[in-house]
Write a protein that holds these residues in place. Structure first.
Motif, PDB file in Angstrom:
ATOM      1  N   LEU A 101     -14.383 -13.315  -8.468  1.00 21.49           N
ATOM      2  CA  LEU A 101     -15.067 -12.536  -7.591  1.00 21.49           C
ATOM      3  C   LEU A 101     -16.165 -13.161  -7.338  1.00 21.49           C
ATOM      4  N   VAL A 102     -17.055 -14.253  -7.837  1.00 16.73           N
ATOM      5  CA  VAL A 102     -18.127 -14.961  -7.727  1.00 16.73           C
ATOM      6  C   VAL A 102     -17.659 -16.237  -6.817  1.00 16.73           C
ATOM      7  N   SER A 103     -16.734 -16.620  -7.225  1.00 12.93           N
ATOM      8  CA  SER A 103     -16.051 -17.891  -6.446  1.00 12.93           C
ATOM      9  C   SER A 103     -15.527 -17.313  -4.757  1.00 12.93           C
TER      10      SER A 103
ATOM     11  N   THR B 292     -16.872 -14.754  -3.112  1.00 14.76           N
ATOM     12  CA  THR B 292     -17.976 -14.255  -2.404  1.00 14.76           C
ATOM     13  C   THR B 292     -18.535 -15.594  -1.796  1.00 14.76           C
ATOM     14  N   ASN B 293     -18.661 -16.545  -2.648  1.00 16.16           N
ATOM     15  CA  ASN B 293     -19.143 -17.814  -2.303  1.00 16.16           C
ATOM     16  C   ASN B 293     -18.520 -18.352  -1.231  1.00 16.16           C
TER      17      ASN B 293
ATOM     18  N   LEU C 279     -18.821 -16.551   2.180  1.00 19.43           N
ATOM     19  CA  LEU C 279     -20.273 -16.679   2.689  1.00 19.43           C
ATOM     20  C   LEU C 279     -20.406 -18.152   3.539  1.00 19.43           C
ATOM     21  N   GLU C 280     -19.777 -19.181   2.668  1.00 17.01           N
ATOM     22  CA  GLU C 280     -19.668 -20.501   3.188  1.00 17.01           C
ATOM     23  C   GLU C 280     -18.782 -20.669   4.656  1.00 17.01           C
ATOM     24  N   ASN C 281     -17.663 -19.961   4.790  1.00 19.15           N
ATOM     25  CA  ASN C 281     -16.698 -20.055   5.608  1.00 19.15           C
ATOM     26  C   ASN C 281     -16.497 -18.747   6.535  1.00 19.15           C
TER      27      ASN C 281
ATOM     28  N   VAL D 245     -14.492  -7.297  -2.971  1.00 15.90           N
ATOM     29  CA  VAL D 245     -15.174  -8.218  -2.293  1.00 15.90           C
ATOM     30  C   VAL D 245     -15.830  -7.426  -0.988  1.00 15.90           C
TER      31      VAL D 245
ATOM     32  N   LEU E 106     -20.972  -8.356  -9.500  1.00 14.33           N
ATOM     33  CA  LEU E 106     -20.777  -9.979  -9.362  1.00 14.33           C
ATOM     34  C   LEU E 106     -20.937 -10.424  -7.863  1.00 14.33           C
ATOM     35  N   VAL E 107     -20.287  -9.435  -7.286  1.00 14.17           N
ATOM     36  CA  VAL E 107     -20.184  -9.739  -5.661  1.00 14.17           C
ATOM     37  C   VAL E 107     -21.688  -9.842  -4.969  1.00 14.17           C
TER      38      VAL E 107
ATOM     39  N   THR F  93     -23.671 -12.644  -6.699  1.00 14.49           N
ATOM     40  CA  THR F  93     -23.605 -14.031  -5.803  1.00 14.49           C
ATOM     41  C   THR F  93     -24.089 -14.138  -4.455  1.00 14.49           C
TER      42      THR F  93
ATOM     43  N   LEU G  90     -27.275 -16.783  -3.450  1.00 15.05           N
ATOM     44  CA  LEU G  90     -27.170 -17.476  -2.180  1.00 15.05           C
ATOM     45  C   LEU G  90     -28.103 -17.488  -1.110  1.00 15.05           C
TER      46      LEU G  90
ATOM     47  N   VAL H 242     -19.737 -20.072 -13.227  1.00 13.98           N
ATOM     48  CA  VAL H 242     -18.947 -20.228 -12.016  1.00 13.98           C
ATOM     49  C   VAL H 242     -19.274 -21.174 -11.133  1.00 13.98           C
TER      50      VAL H 242
ATOM     51  N   GLU I 126     -18.201 -24.798  -9.663  1.00 14.76           N
ATOM     52  CA  GLU I 126     -17.553 -24.864  -8.244  1.00 14.76           C
ATOM     53  C   GLU I 126     -18.568 -25.995  -7.904  1.00 14.76           C
TER      54      GLU I 126
ATOM     55  N   ARG J   6     -21.588 -26.213  10.432  1.00 16.19           N
ATOM     56  CA  ARG J   6     -20.869 -26.259   8.807  1.00 16.19           C
ATOM     57  C   ARG J   6     -21.176 -27.937   8.251  1.00 16.19           C
TER      58      ARG J   6
ATOM     59  N   ARG K 178     -27.152 -29.873   2.485  1.00 16.79           N
ATOM     60  CA  ARG K 178     -26.954 -29.503   0.848  1.00 16.79           C
ATOM     61  C   ARG K 178     -27.171 -30.817  -0.011  1.00 16.79           C
TER      62      ARG K 178
END
Lengths: 272, 272
Positions: free
Chosen positions: A7-9, A11-12, A15-17, A45, B7-8, B11, B15, B48, B52, B111, B118
């Motif tokens: 779920l953490v992965s 969500t990230n 949000l990034e894509n 999610v 968790l969602v 995160t 971010l 996580v 990542e 992107r 980053r």
């Protein structure tokens, strides 16, 4: 990987894509999890993102099926932010000669800029937009903030051509407020034919600059799909040369003598 | 709220609010969950994120205790991205008259820009930085990308003063490559005394422009804490007037006749 970690992965990842279509097998492989488990993850999610008012997941069924994150700032989040923005902007210390407003601190704060971008992008999220266009300098951060959410590129119109951009197309236009003839330049490589363009800028008085960008887009056979500005000056409505724009805030009654200023929500608040 | 939902939400929160200190009770209240449960959530998010390679959570114990997300792009992620960037930039179609390189497509892709930001921000994450400074126009998106990660404001140096920024300080400087005398302007309100500044730009040849920014910062009694550029032109190393900079890529052997170009990882890859 366990559900909590996934779920953490996930969500990230979303949000990034934003607006990127990803197949379910991609996630199954990445996490070593069954497709049914991934589907359950995605449902969680999706639900939380909707509850938090930041967007939703769009799922396409079938062989080419997959999922993409559609960012969307809820009206509630958007209106709360716009109200804060109005208060911040009504500070009389912002008034500059000529009825201009000092906004560099707002435009210099990346978190403010990202929120402005999210509200504008949400207003345009149902439109087909290939590229965001702005004019140097102040509109640039806002243009990128909108573009990040919509996941499209940015092209920047300049007032002077640069050697580092190759050949370019230029037009002359009349600045609305100063009535001066000015030049705008866009590199030839920037836009393909028939591109669907969203124009973003920080401030609109009469709209001469934005009108110039529209003329320039005609030279590229591009379609203006939307126009978004942070602030419009209400006083110039009679002389306005641009229609169908979206504004976050409207600046009215700038009184240089009394040092007062009123800032109200713009027409973005009228949309549903 | 259940752990999976928290968790969602967590995160997303971290971010959106990098480097922001948040107390545990804030999360307990928000989610209606015991502090011990929130602590367990945070441990999962932290693990996580580290796995990542996107950053970690920093926890401060005690009464004023809390947690903040420290973004950090892992060396692995960073080096993979820089290698891709080198390949993209070695395209001979990018060569422009004067040995310049067309990079507007890269700088126009939000992107790409966010990833560049980053990597640079990770290189500077241990430094005390109050503000990011850049010069109009091309450095602006990169400056915001770095600033978003470090959660600090951006100030933009211009080559011409604008009425919308109030009174300003200007300096003259000698452009390194063209040897012309140019002007740089920064609004007085932009920087407080003794500010710790990180300079960001897209491209550095001899470094005259960056040197100009350093001179301008002296007028504001500011400290230059770091200098970061997307690309440096290696050929100009003898004439370079700037030291202690960080570059993502190094452009060498631009051959106008043969239409070839070499792009290698910059000195950011040497850091650990």
């Amino acid at each position: 990987m366990k559900r909590s970690d996934r779920l953490v992965s996930l969500t990230n990842y979303f949000l990034e894509n934003p607006k990127e279509h990803t197949s379910l097998p991609y996630f199954s492989d990445k996490y070593g999890a069954a497709k049914s488990s991934v589907s359950e993850d995605l449902a969680i999610v999706d639900r939380v993102m909707q509850e938090e008012g930041i967007g939703h997941l769009q799922t396409l069924p079938g062989a080419s099926g997959g999922v993409s994150f559609i960012p969307g700032y809820s009206m509630e989040n958007g209106n709360r932010f716009i109200a804060e923005l109005c208060t911040t902007m009504e500070d009389p210390a912002r008034i500059l000669p000529g009825g201009y407003l000092y906004m560099s601190d707002i435009l210099g704060d990346p978190r403010m800029v990202n929120k402005i971008g999210r509200v504008l992008a949400s207003a345009f999220s149902n439109l087909e937009i290939d590229v965001i266009m702005t004019v140097a300098t102040k509109g640039i951060p806002l243009a990128y903030a909108v573009a990040s959410v919509l996941n499209v590129p940015v092209v920047i119109v300049r007032r002077d051509p640069r050697v580092t951009e190759g050949s370019s197309v230029s037009i002359n236009y009349v600045s609305g407020s100063s009535r001066k003839i000015q030049t705008m330049v866009l590199p030839k490589r920037s836009l393909h034919d028939n591109a669907n363009v969203c124009i973003i800028d920080d401030f609109m008085k009469a709209g001469g600059t934005i009108n110039g960008m529209i003329s320039l887009l005609n030279e590229f056979n591009a379609n203006v799909q939307a126009i978004g500005v942070l602030a419009e000056a209400d006083d110039e409505e009679d002389e306005r040369v641009v229609e169908n724009y979206t504004s976050l805030v409207k600046i009215t009654n700038v009184d240089m003598k009394q040092k007062t200023i009123e800032v109200h929500p713009g027409n973005v608040a009228d949309r549903s």
